[in-house]
Design a protein around this motif. Structure first.
Motif, mmCIF file in Angstrom:
data_model
loop_
_atom_site.group_PDB
_atom_site.id
_atom_site.type_symbol
_atom_site.label_atom_id
_atom_site.label_comp_id
_atom_site.label_asym_id
_atom_site.label_seq_id
_atom_site.Cartn_x
_atom_site.Cartn_y
_atom_site.Cartn_z
ATOM 1 N N GLN A 31 -3.261 6.291 -10.207
ATOM 2 C CA GLN A 31 -3.021 4.899 -9.217
ATOM 3 C C GLN A 31 -2.250 4.912 -8.377
ATOM 4 O OE1 GLN A 31 -0.990 2.664 -12.625
ATOM 5 N NE2 GLN A 31 -2.913 1.834 -13.075
ATOM 6 N N VAL A 73 -0.281 3.161 -4.800
ATOM 7 C CA VAL A 73 0.202 2.134 -4.057
ATOM 8 C C VAL A 73 0.626 2.217 -2.865
ATOM 9 C CG1 VAL A 73 2.062 0.438 -4.185
ATOM 10 C CG2 VAL A 73 1.013 1.194 -6.292
ATOM 11 N N GLU A 74 0.280 1.623 -1.628
ATOM 12 C CA GLU A 74 0.565 1.746 -0.251
ATOM 13 C C GLU A 74 1.834 0.885 0.207
ATOM 14 O OE1 GLU A 74 -4.188 1.762 -0.385
ATOM 15 O OE2 GLU A 74 -2.545 0.655 -1.373
ATOM 16 N N SER A 75 2.549 1.074 1.027
ATOM 17 C CA SER A 75 3.459 0.386 1.598
ATOM 18 C C SER A 75 3.804 0.843 2.881
ATOM 19 C CB SER A 75 4.793 0.518 0.698
ATOM 20 O OG SER A 75 5.230 2.042 0.831
ATOM 21 N N CYS A 119 1.961 6.084 0.472
ATOM 22 C CA CYS A 119 1.127 5.915 -0.543
ATOM 23 C C CYS A 119 1.810 6.652 -1.773
ATOM 24 C CB CYS A 119 -0.382 6.440 -0.244
ATOM 25 S SG CYS A 119 -1.470 6.305 -1.751
ATOM 26 N N TYR A 131 -5.916 1.670 3.947
ATOM 27 C CA TYR A 131 -5.995 2.209 2.243
ATOM 28 C C TYR A 131 -6.031 3.473 1.937
ATOM 29 C CZ TYR A 131 -8.699 -2.258 1.753
ATOM 30 O OH TYR A 131 -8.827 -3.705 1.785
ATOM 31 N N GLY A 142 -6.084 2.639 -3.388
ATOM 32 C CA GLY A 142 -4.999 1.795 -3.442
ATOM 33 C C GLY A 142 -5.422 0.308 -3.110
ATOM 34 N N GLN A 143 -4.379 -0.657 -3.136
ATOM 35 C CA GLN A 143 -4.791 -1.968 -2.834
ATOM 36 C C GLN A 143 -4.756 -2.282 -1.353
ATOM 37 O OE1 GLN A 143 -1.656 -1.010 -3.527
ATOM 38 N NE2 GLN A 143 -0.414 -2.281 -1.986
ATOM 39 N N THR A 200 -2.730 -1.969 2.677
ATOM 40 C CA THR A 200 -1.321 -2.684 3.275
ATOM 41 C C THR A 200 -1.812 -2.969 4.633
ATOM 42 O OG1 THR A 200 0.940 -2.316 3.859
ATOM 43 C CG2 THR A 200 -0.399 -0.461 4.169
#
Length: 125
Positions: free
Chosen positions: A3, A5-7, A22, A95, A116-117, A119
């Motif tokens: 899994q 997750v970007e930020s 990520c 992504y 990822g979703q 950013t």
């Protein structure tokens, strides 16, 4: 299973910098080549950069060479994209993606197994 997750996205003026992160779950992060892609409104998803599973090799799309740097910290299960000298044309959703067929350094989105979703990065002129 990974899994992602970007930020780190946001709004920045042209010429500014941002650092995307990520974070990946799972203990097999080091088994994957990792890449960044981006998608601007009305455009197809575009390859930006890729880093090999061990971090020893990188490759960039021509439009970001010399401005962006991809890196990874396998101890932290994190891949980064340092973006400098940003331009309005860099505006997109960014992504990160993982490719289990490590070492191939692929640039086509269809080969990547996990995403990822995204950013949002917005560069104002």
């Amino acid at each position: 299973q990974v899994q992602l997750v970007e930020s780190g996205g946001g709004l920045v003026q042209a010429g500014g910098s941002l650092r995307l992160s990520c974070a990946a779950s799972g203990r097999t992060f080091r088994s994957y080549d990792m890449a960044w892609f981006r998608q601007a409104p009305g455009k197809e998803r575009e390859f930006v950069a890729v880093i090999s599973w061990g971090g020893g090799s990188t490759y960039y799309v021509d439009s970001v060479k010399g401005r962006f740097t991809i890196s990874r910290d396998n101890a932290k299960n994190t891949v980064y994209l340092q973006m400098n000298s940003l331009k309005p044309e860099d505006t997109a959703v960014y992504y990160c993606a993982a490719d289990s067929d490590r070492g191939r350094m692929r640039t086509l989105a269809e080969y990547y197994d996990y995403w990822g979703q995204g950013t949002q990065v917005t560069v104002s002129s």
